[in-house]
Design an enzyme around this catalytic site. Sequence first.
Site, short mmCIF file in Angstrom:
data_model
loop_
_atom_site.label_atom_id
_atom_site.label_comp_id
_atom_site.label_asym_id
_atom_site.label_seq_id
_atom_site.Cartn_x
_atom_site.Cartn_y
_atom_site.Cartn_z
N HIS A 4 60.11 80.18 88.48
CA HIS A 4 61.44 79.86 89.31
C HIS A 4 61.23 79.19 90.26
CE1 HIS A 4 63.57 83.78 87.48
NE2 HIS A 4 63.00 82.83 86.44
N TYR A 39 69.38 88.66 94.74
CA TYR A 39 69.34 89.92 95.39
C TYR A 39 70.67 90.00 96.05
CZ TYR A 39 64.08 89.60 95.50
OH TYR A 39 62.81 89.60 95.12
N PRO A 57 59.41 97.25 97.81
CA PRO A 57 59.51 96.09 96.78
C PRO A 57 60.39 94.88 97.12
CG PRO A 57 60.47 97.97 95.78
CD PRO A 57 59.82 98.50 97.14
N LYS A 87 56.02 91.86 97.27
CA LYS A 87 54.49 91.75 97.70
C LYS A 87 53.58 92.46 97.14
CE LYS A 87 55.47 87.79 99.85
NZ LYS A 87 55.91 87.17 98.90
N TYR A 90 58.58 84.04 100.78
CA TYR A 90 58.51 84.64 99.66
C TYR A 90 57.68 83.91 98.48
CZ TYR A 90 61.16 86.61 95.47
OH TYR A 90 61.64 87.49 94.59
C1 LIG Z 1 57.08 102.88 90.46
C2 LIG Z 1 56.72 101.39 90.98
C3 LIG Z 1 57.34 100.38 91.03
C4 LIG Z 1 56.75 99.06 91.71
N1 LIG Z 1 57.63 97.83 91.73
C5 LIG Z 1 57.31 96.75 92.18
C6 LIG Z 1 57.79 95.69 92.20
O1 LIG Z 1 59.11 95.63 91.67
N2 LIG Z 1 57.57 94.58 92.96
C7 LIG Z 1 56.28 94.45 93.40
O2 LIG Z 1 55.78 93.59 94.30
N3 LIG Z 1 55.52 95.84 93.47
C8 LIG Z 1 56.04 96.95 92.81
N4 LIG Z 1 55.20 97.90 92.84
C9 LIG Z 1 53.75 98.09 93.59
C10 LIG Z 1 52.95 97.35 92.93
O3 LIG Z 1 52.93 97.65 91.54
C11 LIG Z 1 51.55 97.80 93.18
O4 LIG Z 1 51.42 97.02 94.64
C12 LIG Z 1 50.29 97.16 92.59
O5 LIG Z 1 50.38 98.14 91.35
C13 LIG Z 1 49.25 97.57 93.33
O6 LIG Z 1 47.86 97.42 92.55
P1 LIG Z 1 46.55 98.48 92.72
O7 LIG Z 1 45.76 97.75 91.58
O8 LIG Z 1 46.37 98.36 94.07
O9 LIG Z 1 47.10 99.81 92.43
P2 LIG Z 1 47.56 100.49 90.92
O10 LIG Z 1 47.88 99.62 90.24
O11 LIG Z 1 48.37 101.73 91.48
O12 LIG Z 1 46.38 100.92 90.15
C14 LIG Z 1 45.25 101.98 90.78
C15 LIG Z 1 44.78 102.57 89.61
O13 LIG Z 1 43.86 103.73 89.95
C16 LIG Z 1 43.77 104.61 88.95
N5 LIG Z 1 43.45 105.79 89.66
C17 LIG Z 1 43.93 106.57 90.53
N6 LIG Z 1 42.97 107.88 91.01
C18 LIG Z 1 42.19 107.58 90.28
C19 LIG Z 1 40.71 108.16 90.27
N7 LIG Z 1 40.73 109.40 91.10
N8 LIG Z 1 40.09 107.91 89.56
C20 LIG Z 1 40.14 106.84 88.61
N9 LIG Z 1 41.12 105.90 88.51
C21 LIG Z 1 42.24 106.47 89.48
C22 LIG Z 1 45.28 104.63 88.64
O14 LIG Z 1 45.61 105.62 87.35
C23 LIG Z 1 45.65 103.35 88.57
O15 LIG Z 1 45.40 102.66 87.24
C24 LIG Z 1 55.62 99.11 92.34
C25 LIG Z 1 54.93 100.37 92.48
C26 LIG Z 1 55.57 101.56 91.74
C27 LIG Z 1 54.67 102.73 92.16
#
Ligand SMILES: Cc1cc2nc3c(=O)[nH]c(=O)nc-3n(C[C@H](O)[C@H](O)[C@H](O)COP(=O)(O)OP(=O)(O)OC[C@H]3O[C@@H](n4cnc5c(N)ncnc54)[C@H](O)[C@@H]3O)c2cc1C
Length: 393
Positions: free
Chosen positions: A75, A204, A296, A300, A387
Amino acid sequence: MLEVRTQVAIIGAGPAGLLLGHLLSREGIDNVIFEHRSREYVEHRVRAGVIEYGIAELLSDAGVGERMRRDGLVHHGIELRFDRASHRVALSELAGGKSITVYGQQEVVKDLVAARLELGAPLYFEAEVTSLDGLTTDRPSLEVATSEGSMRVTSDFVAGCDGTFGVANRAIPENLVRRYERTYPFSWLGIIAQAPPATEELIYCRHENGFALYSMRSPEISRLYLGVRPEETLDEWPDERIWEELSLRLATDAVPEIGRGPILERGISALRSIVLEPMRYGRLFLAGDSAHIVPPTGAKGMNLALADVRALSRAFLARYQRGDEALLDVYSDTCLERVWRAEEFSTFMTQMLHPSYTDEFENGVQMARLRQVVTSEAAATVLARNYVNLCSV
Ligand SMILES: Cc1cc2nc3c(=O)[nH]c(=O)nc-3n(C[C@H](O)[C@H](O)[C@H](O)COP(=O)(O)OP(=O)(O)OC[C@H]3O[C@@H](n4cnc5c(N)ncnc54)[C@H](O)[C@@H]3O)c2cc1C
């Protein structure tokens, strides 16, 4: 109890943990990933979808961007809608020709899991890390519970990539970490619908009833959000009401209706900001959502998580290849500078687009901000650059 020894123990197979493992394995640094949930679950967890320019490059350079480049939607602009009118922000023109890629987080996760399995690097699903020990010694350890029994893992370093509710951030003594937190007075009701996207670019929208966002995942699938009050539940939002409210908020004089279709998934999430400082405790390094949450609205969350592990992998590389810990020492400060910029941008977008239900003064300020962005090239340029490429370094 099974004993495992590795150089870097990684908790969590979200985007952060998986990319970190991949970058380390490619450089010959031994690492093991433990993920609480099943592979099926993490590969189908629908969350973020906007990938910044520099983060798309990072995935390509790491050799996991092929499907994203093929199937992702590139985009060059977004639409801002208010007062029943549409205004395009020409992202690429304003941000030095750079663009964003719309590609679901679950697809990034699938690509990273496939790459890991191809490398033959260890990745345990349904393996919950239950405790962390010895984090301030040179032999930190983890206890991991699996359906086949317990594991004890010793490592040189631990990467806490386990999200907000994981175990890693809780392992830091409270008096050694500062927690900044803000909860916003609204939530997002998100749906995935089998409906061709209304436009080619993300919309948006600020409407007096609340925020709306029209985004897409493919030419057949749309991802839409409604800003709702924090106390509202899904029971209060049957399909008909969701579509009526989306149509009302997103309508313009030129396009009064949006296309509808069966709703495949739905959920409500609260909007929050969290920052933990520092992102390190002894030999534990936090990355991604375990250290920070952004609302969100600025798209980011996943970008920040991937930028953290780009920095962390470089720091581990310097440590293992040259015995140089300088990058590990500045890891937290390096990331936090970017994290706070992302918090600022996400707060700006959130406050500009979510009308207050109680404060008419705030609403006047919001409208002034929106009008400024769509009439001042300088204001639009700041938005576009943030952005498209805030996480570039
Ligand atoms: C419902 C929702 C909607 C979202 N929508 C957006 C969006 O539209 N745009 C955007 O930019 N961001 C969005 N986000 C944020 C984005 O998805 C996160 O910033 C991103 O997932 C971060 O990645 P991560 O790898 O840090 O964490 P996560 O993706 O949360 O991964 C962490 C992993 O650790 C695992 N875990 C947790 N505890 C343990 C343990 N004790 N032992 C082993 N494994 C464990 C979990 O199961 C998970 O798989 C959203 C978040 C949520 C919750």
